[in-house]
Design an enzyme around this catalytic site. Structure first.
Site, PDB file in Angstrom:
ATOM      1  N   THR A 144      69.285 -80.999  50.291  1.00 42.77           N
ATOM      2  CA  THR A 144      67.991 -81.007  49.628  1.00 42.77           C
ATOM      3  C   THR A 144      67.992 -81.904  48.399  1.00 42.77           C
ATOM      4  O   THR A 144      68.955 -81.918  47.633  1.00 42.77           O
ATOM      5  CB  THR A 144      67.649 -79.568  49.208  1.00 42.77           C
ATOM      6  OG1 THR A 144      67.656 -78.745  50.359  1.00 42.77           O
ATOM      7  CG2 THR A 144      66.297 -79.504  48.538  1.00 42.77           C
ATOM      8  N   GLU A 203      73.993 -75.021  61.326  1.00 46.22           N
ATOM      9  CA  GLU A 203      73.455 -74.361  60.146  1.00 46.22           C
ATOM     10  C   GLU A 203      72.288 -73.446  60.502  1.00 46.22           C
ATOM     11  O   GLU A 203      72.052 -72.432  59.863  1.00 46.22           O
ATOM     12  CB  GLU A 203      73.003 -75.398  59.109  1.00 46.22           C
ATOM     13  CG  GLU A 203      72.657 -74.716  57.794  1.00 46.22           C
ATOM     14  CD  GLU A 203      72.393 -75.677  56.667  1.00 46.22           C
ATOM     15  OE1 GLU A 203      71.889 -76.777  56.936  1.00 46.22           O
ATOM     16  OE2 GLU A 203      72.678 -75.306  55.520  1.00 46.22           O
TER      17      GLU A 203
END
Lengths: 407, 378
Positions: A130, A251
């Site tokens: 991110t 993930e």
């Protein structure tokens, strides 16, 4: 069907071996598991596991893995889980997911040089996904890597990164062609964390996402003209989105799990120990109803985890199962915190040394269930993924296939 | 660990799937739903001939005794149809007779259940509806070697089609002081009326001076509660499997509709609100599927099953119902047109919601286990 691993005499012997090995090597932890002293014990356990190939049991032996089969690996996971330990026994997101990506996409040289330190527990690696400008829109990253001779010059900022006890390697997604077509302008790097120009600064957040030992703090990582050797680029320049599918698939929960969500057994234990009107709380009918709510959510979580673990390890064709498990875990986490709050009242919120009976676990979970909504893709992103994988509104040909997973 | 079906189970599944696509396509089922009996005798005979009714019955009584998971696979495939008929009611009756019957009763009834020549069901609930032994209030009068029954059993699945109704009667004051009678529906004074409405096969069974010999007692007077409980629990996951099949069909229909139906120039499955309906639907489907199959597996392998079965029934009853609700949100007007077929499933998701106890009942049973529950890995 068989929901439990079936064990051969060899595997039972292996279980004994693991148990007795853990008797000698599992750390004795008192107090905050993230304290420097305790964290060092978990790291040592990682190195000890790595020596035996148990830190990465299914990865090839030549790269430091254990080369172990499915059923044997299950034994190892079960024995770790029985002691409330995970594999790896500390937060190592970049090693876990980046390692899987390198196994699929790395060159032979990269596999030889990058994987053994990860699989032997010598390094801790964080993943950096991110950025301030790119959250759910991961492909919109504006962390740039520009080729300069034998190096790339990296500039940018990543947030919600890593953990509380330092790091050796950064597994990072960058933009290598700012003018290029979306999804075809990205590249992954495995970057040593001590290169000049890298600054790591802790963020002040509600809590951690319950990602295990050493995950208590998230950081902002700044890259300021960081010179990264070109051989650190993994999977080919501008091929980063392909690599990401492997990484993200794992993930998003496609790896599965054979361990139980501990919140039901914890809640049950406390409800049996605590009193209400002179009787054990667990005998109260309302308390029982709350326990059933927690039981139901954790059992379904466990079953989704088993299904995904089995599908992943036996190379079944997976579509929506990973994000489904992730979405369910995120949302049911909130439901479980509500049920715990009703079950234990205001005790659910305090970590006061004298008042709290849970050694901080209840307060931490009330927070971490909220924090856990975003890592690995928000709950909404999981639903978007499911929709594509199931092929809602799309022909079979347009249906998104799951990324290639390994192990 | 292996969550795939065995080769034998794949063959069973294929056999039922083939049967459904050949003999029980959706158009046929829509017509059947509007008939007086609500199911096809021919389909029933086929099920008997193919051995689907004897899968839990010992070989000495003509069954194949292949196990609960195998039977679950068959019931899932039937539910996917959804093939209507007294399949579950009869298999449940077989489980009760297996548990409580004497040798002669087993010989007489189990052999006929196994070959499909006997339709049987259980009658528990009464006009003051409540699931469980406490709801059994029908008290017989005794006359010599006979019981005389007067009263009504409500919401008896397939009662109108049954040759044999295992009738629960009140024979003492404690909740569990009940007894079971094997009532041949051809005797005078027994009549059944299929209940119309948003129902599937529920019937009201009326007894008017029905004379049943005491030799028709199944098990001892006031000593059947435990055996009945065991049989009900064992059969429950098969009903769950039938519902899993239905929820799977609703999911398949909804995904296909999300591709085919175009509004505002795009397939509706491209709209995220529509996507969310299917996302929630598949979570209910998979929750139902895996709780059900784990319960079946636990039964086949002699594990502790009590909690798993209550969980499966609660999750599956809720799951099928919600799956249909979400299916209707996806399909909107199309979904409520009878000839489309979605409402066949919706009707069953309602009608079977409370069968063998509504979700609240099963969650309460789970709740009572909390003080003593042992986790598997403890």
């Amino acid at each position: 069907m068989d929901f439990a691993p079936s064990y051969t005499p060899e595997q039972e012997a292996f279980r004994k071996e693991v148990r007795s090995w853990l008797d000698d090597h599992a750390p004795v932890i008192e107090g905050d598991q993230d304290s420097p002293e305790n964290y060092a014990k978990f790291r040592q356990l990682g190195r000890d596991l790595g020596q035996r190939g148990w830190l990465r049991p299914t990865a090839p032996v030549e790269y430091g893995g254990g080369g172990m089969g499915f059923e044997e690996t299950v034994v190892l996971y079960e024995e770790m889980s029985r002691r409330d330990l995970s594999i790896p026994p500390y937060y190592d997101s970049g090693g876990w997911l980046g390692g899987a990506s390198i196994l699929v996409w790395g060159s032979d040289e990269q596999k030889q040089s990058l994987l053994p330190p990860i699989f032997k527990g010598d390094v801790v690696t964080w993943q950096l996904l991110t950025g301030p400008e790119a959250g759910s829109d991961l492909a919109g990253t504006q962390t740039d890597a520009v080729r300069d001779g034998d190096d790339y010059i990296v500039n940018g900022e990543k947030i919600y990164v890593g953990g509380s006890n330092g790091v050796d390697m950064l597994w990072t997604l960058t933009r290598t062609d700012p003018e290029g077509e979306r999804h075809k302008n990205l590249s992954w790097f495995m970057i040593p964390a001590d290169l000049p120009g890298i600054t790591i600064r802790p963020m002040d957040l509600l809590g951690d996402g319950g990602e295990g030992v050493g995950s208590g703090v998230k950081n902002t990582v700044y890259f300021d003209n960081v010179r990264v050797p070109a051989e650190r680029l993994v999977g080919g320049e501008n091929n980063g989105w392909q690599v990401a599918t492997t990484h993200l698939e794992l993930e998003h929960g496609a790896g599965g799990s054979v361990s139980r969500n501990l919140w039901f057994s914890r809640a049950l234990e406390w409800a049996r120990a605590r009193q209400l009107n002179g009787r054990p709380l667990v005998e109260d009918s309302d308390a029982q109803d709350r326990l059933v709510e927690i039981y139901e959510k954790t059992e379904i979580q466990r079953l989704f985890g088993i299904r995904n673990f089995w599908m992943n390890r036996t190379h079944q064709s997976m579509t929506y199962e990973g994000p489904q498990s992730s979405y369910f875990r995120k949302l049911s986490g909130l439901d479980i915190t509500t049920a715990l709050h009703e079950l234990f009242g205001p005790y659910a919120l305090t970590n006061d040394e004298i008042t709290d009976f849970s050694e901080g676990a209840l307060d931490a979970y009330q927070r971490s269930a909220i924090v856990a909504l975003h890592p690995g893709g928000t709950a909404d992103v999981q639903k978007v993924l499911m929709a594509r994988r199931i092929g809602m509104g799309r022909s079979e040909a347009e249906r998104y296939k799951a990324g290639k997973t390994v192990e | 660990m292996d969550l795939s079906l065995t080769d034998q189970q794949e063959m069973l599944k294929q056999a039922v799937d083939d049967f459904v696509s050949r003999d029980a396509p959706i158009e046929t089922l829509i017509e059947l739903q509007q008939t007086e009996r609500g199911f096809s005798d021919e389909m029933w005979r086929t099920a008997g001939e193919l051995g689907w009714l004897g899968m839990l019955i010992p070989e000495e009584y003509g069954g194949s005794n292949t196990g609960y998971t195998d039977a679950g696979v068959v019931f899932e495939a039937l539910g996917k149809g959804p093939v209507p008929g007294p399949f579950f009611s009869t298999v449940l009756a077989g489980e009760i007779i297996k548990e409580l019957g004497d040798d002669a009763q087993k010989e007489n009834y189990l052999t006929r259940i196994a070959n499909g020549s006997l339709i049987a069901t259980l009658a528990m609930a009464e006009p003051d509806y409540q699931w469980g032994n406490a709801g059994v209030q029908l008290a017989p009068n005794e006359e010599g070697d006979d019981y005389i029954l007067n009263g009504e059993k409500s919401f008896v699945y397939d009662g109108h089609a049954a040759d044999l109704i295992i009738t629960a009667i009140r024979t003492g004051s404690d909740d569990n002081d009940i007894s079971l009678l094997l009532v041949d529906t051809s005797i005078p004074g027994v009549s059944a009326r299929k209940l119309e409405g948003f129902t599937s096969s529920e019937s009201s069974v009326t007894f008017e001076n029905a004379r049943v010999p005491k030799s028709a007692l199944l098990g001892e007077v006031n000593a059947v509660a435990e055996g009945l409980h065991v049989a009900l629990m064992r059969a429950t996951p098969l009903l769950c499997a039938y519902k899993v099949g239905g929820a799977q069909a609703v999911f398949d229909l909804s995904v296909q509709y999300s591709r085919d139906r175009v509004q505002f120039g795009r397939p509706i499955g491209r709209f995220q609100f529509v996507q969310n309906h299917i996302v929630q639907l598949v979570i209910h489907l998979d929750s139902a599927r895996w709780t059900t199959y784990e319960a079946l597996w636990k039964m086949d392998t002699g594990r502790q099953t009590e909690a798993a079965i209550h969980l499966a029934k609660a999750v599956t009853s809720d799951g099928y119902r919600h799956a249909c609700d979400y299916g209707h949100e996806v399909h909107a007007g199309t979904g409520v047109v009878r000839e489309y077929g979605l409402t066949l499933y919706t009707r069953q998701s309602r009608s079977l919601f409370h069968a063998l106890g509504e979700p609240r009942y099963h969650r309460r049973q789970l709740a009572k286990l909390m003080p003593t529950l042992q986790l598997d890995d403890e």
